[in-house]
Write a protein that holds these residues in place. Sequence first.
Motif, PDB file in Angstrom:
ATOM      1  N   UNK A  43      20.364 -31.715   2.790  1.00 56.39           N
ATOM      2  CA  UNK A  43      20.369 -33.071   2.164  1.00 56.39           C
ATOM      3  C   UNK A  43      19.531 -33.955   3.027  1.00 56.39           C
ATOM      4  N   UNK A  44      19.629 -33.874   4.394  1.00 53.98           N
ATOM      5  CA  UNK A  44      18.943 -34.421   5.431  1.00 53.98           C
ATOM      6  C   UNK A  44      17.496 -34.365   4.894  1.00 53.98           C
ATOM      7  N   UNK A  45      16.804 -33.082   4.859  1.00 54.21           N
ATOM      8  CA  UNK A  45      15.589 -33.010   4.668  1.00 54.21           C
ATOM      9  C   UNK A  45      15.191 -33.289   3.535  1.00 54.21           C
ATOM     10  N   UNK A  46      15.786 -33.255   2.364  1.00 52.56           N
ATOM     11  CA  UNK A  46      15.572 -33.830   0.950  1.00 52.56           C
ATOM     12  C   UNK A  46      15.463 -35.500   1.010  1.00 52.56           C
ATOM     13  N   UNK A  47      16.386 -36.045   1.913  1.00 49.63           N
ATOM     14  CA  UNK A  47      16.533 -37.397   1.927  1.00 49.63           C
ATOM     15  C   UNK A  47      15.318 -38.135   2.859  1.00 49.63           C
ATOM     16  N   UNK A  48      14.872 -37.160   3.757  1.00 49.41           N
ATOM     17  CA  UNK A  48      13.672 -37.650   4.816  1.00 49.41           C
ATOM     18  C   UNK A  48      12.322 -37.257   3.739  1.00 49.41           C
ATOM     19  N   UNK A  49      12.193 -36.321   3.188  1.00 49.26           N
ATOM     20  CA  UNK A  49      10.833 -35.828   2.623  1.00 49.26           C
ATOM     21  C   UNK A  49      10.742 -36.048   0.999  1.00 49.26           C
ATOM     22  N   UNK A  80      10.689 -28.627  -1.108  1.00 49.03           N
ATOM     23  CA  UNK A  80      10.349 -27.250  -1.867  1.00 49.03           C
ATOM     24  C   UNK A  80       9.074 -26.610  -1.092  1.00 49.03           C
ATOM     25  N   UNK A  81       7.999 -27.652  -0.829  1.00 46.32           N
ATOM     26  CA  UNK A  81       6.859 -27.128  -0.348  1.00 46.32           C
ATOM     27  C   UNK A  81       7.157 -26.414   0.967  1.00 46.32           C
TER      28      UNK A  81
END
Length: 277
Positions: free
Chosen positions: A226-232, A238-239
Amino acid sequence: MKNIRMALLDMNNNQVNQGFKNIKEISEAFQQSTEEHVSIETFDVRYKNEFPEIGNFDIFISSGGPGDPHREGLEWEDRFAEFLNEIFEHNRSNDRKKYLFLICHSFQLAGIHWKLGTINRRKSYSFGIMPVHKTEEGGQEFLFENLPDPFYAVDSRAFQFIEPDYTRFEELGMKIAAIEKSRPHIHLERAVMAVRFSEEIFGTQFHPEANPAGMIENLKDKKNKMAMIENFGMEKYLETIDRIDDDDKITLTQAEILPRFLDLAKQNILSQSQAAV
């Protein structure tokens, strides 16, 4: 034949951690690749208050770990501060040097201990594969020599090192080697990502030990995902997953920084031993 003695400091406070597993793997690969006899011992610093005797070891790697790096009045915190001072002072007054690499939580502890700047909580938890930018000094850094600018590394932090005190850096002879990505549209200070504390002591905010398999394992943790999706954003997430094992990203960083640190330490330890004979 010179024995090389390594101490691995586990700063994970009894939490299972992929990073420490990777540190052990890199250390064991170094052990197997060299003609010298290399011994490796691990110390559970925060949970068991275990510390290496400085005189008994040549190389130290201190891991990342969870939680607030500011002091909470625990015994291990005083002992870790003494550990940092002892290695720093030993190297100032001895020809036979001690080599120390500090990662993430350990890096933040060192920043606080030497009063190098502000270490504060980020607005949100950061997790992902980030571009890391070399400073002018970082462009001359031996450990970064074979890395592009920027290079890519795994970032995993709730805290950050910002507002460096350049007067203090100069006073102690320390140098900032890398900073995080420039984001001109966001009015936030760029975090310090690597410091050359001395010729023998280096530290990174990011995780140079991380590999693609460990990163995928970490993404099974919902908080990290979730942190990764929130940041990027989902598209970038997915990339990143698609490119996680690219040879020019974290695989290259893992193959370069810690192995080069260990090889340089070994060469210097051997030459110091020969000079002393």
